[in-house]
Motif scaffolding. Sequence first.
Motif, PDB file in Angstrom:
ATOM      1  N   ALA A 179    -101.064 -27.212   8.776  1.00 53.07           N
ATOM      2  CA  ALA A 179    -100.990 -27.698  10.156  1.00 53.07           C
ATOM      3  C   ALA A 179    -102.131 -27.124  10.991  1.00 53.07           C
ATOM      4  O   ALA A 179    -102.731 -27.838  11.814  1.00 53.07           O
ATOM      5  CB  ALA A 179     -99.636 -27.341  10.768  1.00 53.07           C
ATOM      6  N   LEU A 180    -102.433 -25.855  10.773  1.00 58.84           N
ATOM      7  CA  LEU A 180    -103.574 -25.245  11.477  1.00 58.84           C
ATOM      8  C   LEU A 180    -104.869 -25.965  11.103  1.00 58.84           C
ATOM      9  O   LEU A 180    -105.709 -26.241  11.964  1.00 58.84           O
ATOM     10  CB  LEU A 180    -103.680 -23.754  11.152  1.00 58.84           C
ATOM     11  CG  LEU A 180    -102.636 -22.851  11.779  1.00 58.84           C
ATOM     12  CD1 LEU A 180    -102.729 -21.430  11.196  1.00 58.84           C
ATOM     13  CD2 LEU A 180    -102.803 -22.802  13.288  1.00 58.84           C
ATOM     14  N   ALA A 181    -105.031 -26.270   9.806  1.00 54.05           N
ATOM     15  CA  ALA A 181    -106.253 -26.944   9.351  1.00 54.05           C
ATOM     16  C   ALA A 181    -106.368 -28.338   9.958  1.00 54.05           C
ATOM     17  O   ALA A 181    -107.469 -28.764  10.332  1.00 54.05           O
ATOM     18  CB  ALA A 181    -106.275 -27.020   7.829  1.00 54.05           C
TER      19      ALA A 181
ATOM     20  N   LYS B 230    -114.088 -32.688   8.418  1.00 51.23           N
ATOM     21  CA  LYS B 230    -113.097 -33.731   8.151  1.00 51.23           C
ATOM     22  C   LYS B 230    -112.309 -33.435   6.883  1.00 51.23           C
ATOM     23  O   LYS B 230    -111.108 -33.674   6.810  1.00 51.23           O
ATOM     24  CB  LYS B 230    -113.795 -35.086   7.976  1.00 51.23           C
ATOM     25  CG  LYS B 230    -114.015 -35.859   9.223  1.00 51.23           C
ATOM     26  CD  LYS B 230    -114.587 -37.227   8.838  1.00 51.23           C
ATOM     27  CE  LYS B 230    -114.745 -38.102  10.048  1.00 51.23           C
ATOM     28  NZ  LYS B 230    -115.307 -39.414   9.694  1.00 51.23           N
ATOM     29  N   GLN B 231    -113.009 -32.940   5.872  1.00 49.45           N
ATOM     30  CA  GLN B 231    -112.363 -32.673   4.588  1.00 49.45           C
ATOM     31  C   GLN B 231    -111.307 -31.568   4.726  1.00 49.45           C
ATOM     32  O   GLN B 231    -110.257 -31.635   4.101  1.00 49.45           O
ATOM     33  CB  GLN B 231    -113.414 -32.290   3.546  1.00 49.45           C
ATOM     34  CG  GLN B 231    -112.966 -32.578   2.156  1.00 49.45           C
ATOM     35  CD  GLN B 231    -114.118 -32.532   1.163  1.00 49.45           C
ATOM     36  OE1 GLN B 231    -115.222 -32.131   1.472  1.00 49.45           O
ATOM     37  NE2 GLN B 231    -113.829 -32.961  -0.055  1.00 49.45           N
ATOM     38  N   VAL B 232    -111.565 -30.568   5.548  1.00 48.45           N
ATOM     39  CA  VAL B 232    -110.590 -29.502   5.781  1.00 48.45           C
ATOM     40  C   VAL B 232    -109.357 -30.070   6.477  1.00 48.45           C
ATOM     41  O   VAL B 232    -108.223 -29.757   6.112  1.00 48.45           O
ATOM     42  CB  VAL B 232    -111.215 -28.337   6.588  1.00 48.45           C
ATOM     43  CG1 VAL B 232    -110.164 -27.363   7.070  1.00 48.45           C
ATOM     44  CG2 VAL B 232    -112.270 -27.624   5.745  1.00 48.45           C
TER      45      VAL B 232
ATOM     46  N   LEU C  67    -105.840 -16.871  10.262  1.00 47.79           N
ATOM     47  CA  LEU C  67    -106.252 -18.261  10.465  1.00 47.79           C
ATOM     48  C   LEU C  67    -106.086 -18.696  11.919  1.00 47.79           C
ATOM     49  O   LEU C  67    -106.911 -19.445  12.442  1.00 47.79           O
ATOM     50  CB  LEU C  67    -105.460 -19.198   9.544  1.00 47.79           C
ATOM     51  CG  LEU C  67    -105.806 -19.144   8.066  1.00 47.79           C
ATOM     52  CD1 LEU C  67    -104.850 -20.013   7.256  1.00 47.79           C
ATOM     53  CD2 LEU C  67    -107.249 -19.551   7.827  1.00 47.79           C
ATOM     54  N   GLU C  68    -105.027 -18.231  12.552  1.00 49.62           N
ATOM     55  CA  GLU C  68    -104.822 -18.583  13.963  1.00 49.62           C
ATOM     56  C   GLU C  68    -105.945 -18.069  14.842  1.00 49.62           C
ATOM     57  O   GLU C  68    -106.308 -18.707  15.830  1.00 49.62           O
ATOM     58  CB  GLU C  68    -103.477 -18.049  14.445  1.00 49.62           C
ATOM     59  CG  GLU C  68    -102.307 -18.842  13.913  1.00 49.62           C
ATOM     60  CD  GLU C  68    -100.961 -18.283  14.345  1.00 49.62           C
ATOM     61  OE1 GLU C  68    -100.917 -17.299  15.115  1.00 49.62           O
ATOM     62  OE2 GLU C  68     -99.944 -18.841  13.899  1.00 49.62           O
ATOM     63  N   ASP C  69    -106.529 -16.924  14.465  1.00 49.65           N
ATOM     64  CA  ASP C  69    -107.599 -16.320  15.258  1.00 49.65           C
ATOM     65  C   ASP C  69    -108.974 -16.891  14.941  1.00 49.65           C
ATOM     66  O   ASP C  69    -109.900 -16.748  15.737  1.00 49.65           O
ATOM     67  CB  ASP C  69    -107.619 -14.800  15.044  1.00 49.65           C
ATOM     68  CG  ASP C  69    -106.384 -14.123  15.611  1.00 49.65           C
ATOM     69  OD1 ASP C  69    -105.722 -14.712  16.488  1.00 49.65           O
ATOM     70  OD2 ASP C  69    -106.082 -12.991  15.167  1.00 49.65           O
ATOM     71  N   ALA C  70    -109.149 -17.517  13.788  1.00 48.94           N
ATOM     72  CA  ALA C  70    -110.457 -18.018  13.370  1.00 48.94           C
ATOM     73  C   ALA C  70    -110.762 -19.354  14.047  1.00 48.94           C
ATOM     74  O   ALA C  70    -109.854 -20.103  14.429  1.00 48.94           O
ATOM     75  CB  ALA C  70    -110.492 -18.181  11.852  1.00 48.94           C
ATOM     76  N   MET C  71    -112.056 -19.648  14.177  1.00 51.21           N
ATOM     77  CA  MET C  71    -112.503 -20.883  14.823  1.00 51.21           C
ATOM     78  C   MET C  71    -113.649 -21.506  14.029  1.00 51.21           C
ATOM     79  O   MET C  71    -114.382 -20.803  13.335  1.00 51.21           O
ATOM     80  CB  MET C  71    -113.003 -20.593  16.250  1.00 51.21           C
ATOM     81  CG  MET C  71    -111.971 -19.946  17.168  1.00 51.21           C
ATOM     82  SD  MET C  71    -110.575 -20.987  17.508  1.00 51.21           S
ATOM     83  CE  MET C  71    -111.278 -22.084  18.706  1.00 51.21           C
ATOM     84  N   GLY C  72    -113.799 -22.816  14.158  1.00 49.61           N
ATOM     85  CA  GLY C  72    -114.948 -23.532  13.620  1.00 49.61           C
ATOM     86  C   GLY C  72    -115.143 -23.365  12.126  1.00 49.61           C
ATOM     87  O   GLY C  72    -114.195 -23.415  11.347  1.00 49.61           O
ATOM     88  N   GLU C  73    -116.409 -23.155  11.733  1.00 49.24           N
ATOM     89  CA  GLU C  73    -116.736 -23.010  10.313  1.00 49.24           C
ATOM     90  C   GLU C  73    -116.100 -21.762   9.709  1.00 49.24           C
ATOM     91  O   GLU C  73    -115.766 -21.761   8.521  1.00 49.24           O
ATOM     92  CB  GLU C  73    -118.249 -22.986  10.124  1.00 49.24           C
ATOM     93  CG  GLU C  73    -118.888 -24.350  10.327  1.00 49.24           C
ATOM     94  CD  GLU C  73    -120.382 -24.333  10.068  1.00 49.24           C
ATOM     95  OE1 GLU C  73    -120.871 -23.426   9.344  1.00 49.24           O
ATOM     96  OE2 GLU C  73    -121.066 -25.238  10.575  1.00 49.24           O
ATOM     97  N   ASP C  74    -115.935 -20.709  10.520  1.00 50.45           N
ATOM     98  CA  ASP C  74    -115.249 -19.512  10.017  1.00 50.45           C
ATOM     99  C   ASP C  74    -113.814 -19.853   9.626  1.00 50.45           C
ATOM    100  O   ASP C  74    -113.319 -19.392   8.600  1.00 50.45           O
ATOM    101  CB  ASP C  74    -115.242 -18.390  11.061  1.00 50.45           C
ATOM    102  CG  ASP C  74    -116.606 -17.765  11.262  1.00 50.45           C
ATOM    103  OD1 ASP C  74    -117.469 -17.901  10.368  1.00 50.45           O
ATOM    104  OD2 ASP C  74    -116.806 -17.142  12.323  1.00 50.45           O
ATOM    105  N   PHE C  75    -113.151 -20.672  10.446  1.00 54.83           N
ATOM    106  CA  PHE C  75    -111.794 -21.100  10.109  1.00 54.83           C
ATOM    107  C   PHE C  75    -111.808 -21.846   8.777  1.00 54.83           C
ATOM    108  O   PHE C  75    -110.992 -21.569   7.898  1.00 54.83           O
ATOM    109  CB  PHE C  75    -111.191 -22.007  11.190  1.00 54.83           C
ATOM    110  CG  PHE C  75    -109.875 -22.595  10.755  1.00 54.83           C
ATOM    111  CD1 PHE C  75    -108.698 -21.891  10.960  1.00 54.83           C
ATOM    112  CD2 PHE C  75    -109.826 -23.813  10.090  1.00 54.83           C
ATOM    113  CE1 PHE C  75    -107.482 -22.402  10.511  1.00 54.83           C
ATOM    114  CE2 PHE C  75    -108.614 -24.338   9.644  1.00 54.83           C
ATOM    115  CZ  PHE C  75    -107.438 -23.627   9.855  1.00 54.83           C
ATOM    116  N   ASP C  76    -112.707 -22.814   8.649  1.00 56.34           N
ATOM    117  CA  ASP C  76    -112.761 -23.623   7.430  1.00 56.34           C
ATOM    118  C   ASP C  76    -112.928 -22.750   6.194  1.00 56.34           C
ATOM    119  O   ASP C  76    -112.209 -22.919   5.206  1.00 56.34           O
ATOM    120  CB  ASP C  76    -113.896 -24.647   7.503  1.00 56.34           C
ATOM    121  CG  ASP C  76    -113.631 -25.770   8.490  1.00 56.34           C
ATOM    122  OD1 ASP C  76    -112.553 -25.776   9.143  1.00 56.34           O
ATOM    123  OD2 ASP C  76    -114.507 -26.653   8.608  1.00 56.34           O
TER     124      ASP C  76
END
Length: 180
Positions: free
Chosen positions: A62-64, A71-73, A117-126
């Motif tokens: 759900a976070l992803a 898009k793939q993530v 994961l909740e704290d990560a953003m953008g490409e770092d999240f991916d």
Amino acid sequence: MRTRLALPLAVAALAVLSGCAGETAQNYAAVATPTGTPPSEQDKAWLGAIHQGNLTEVQAGALAKNKGAAKQVKAVGAMLVKDHNQLDAKVTQTAVRLGVRLPSSPDASQHKELNRLEDAMGEDFDQDFLSGMVKAHKQALAATQKEISKGSSPAVVALAKTAAPSLRQHLSALRKAQSD
């Protein structure tokens, strides 16, 4: 007559208040187990672990879907939510039928991963999402293979055999997303 009835009621009330009722319910569930091979400790452990994994992967997916930069993530996240909800419904149904208690939430390391994961953003999240989910799916697949080879409950082993192809598909999709 009233005195004879009061004593058993008092004992029952004391059992409920002291927490013995939970043991009674647990024992009742064991009695209600269908005929055949009861679940072994291996079966129970797999049901619990796969349930916690499902809970974690639904939340991570759900976070992803919402936070993924690629898009793939987002697509992999949506697939995880759908597939792990479906698998968890089967896991829960099997556990109830066999009288196996399941954990109510992810374990501490899974909570830690979700918080990260909740704290990560953008490409770092991916990157964090994909690497975490690859690791989780490798572990789930290994545990599932162990259940298939060492489980004793036909219902649990059959469920593991049903889950394995989806776990392999997820792992493949996650690795593909990592390489793109």
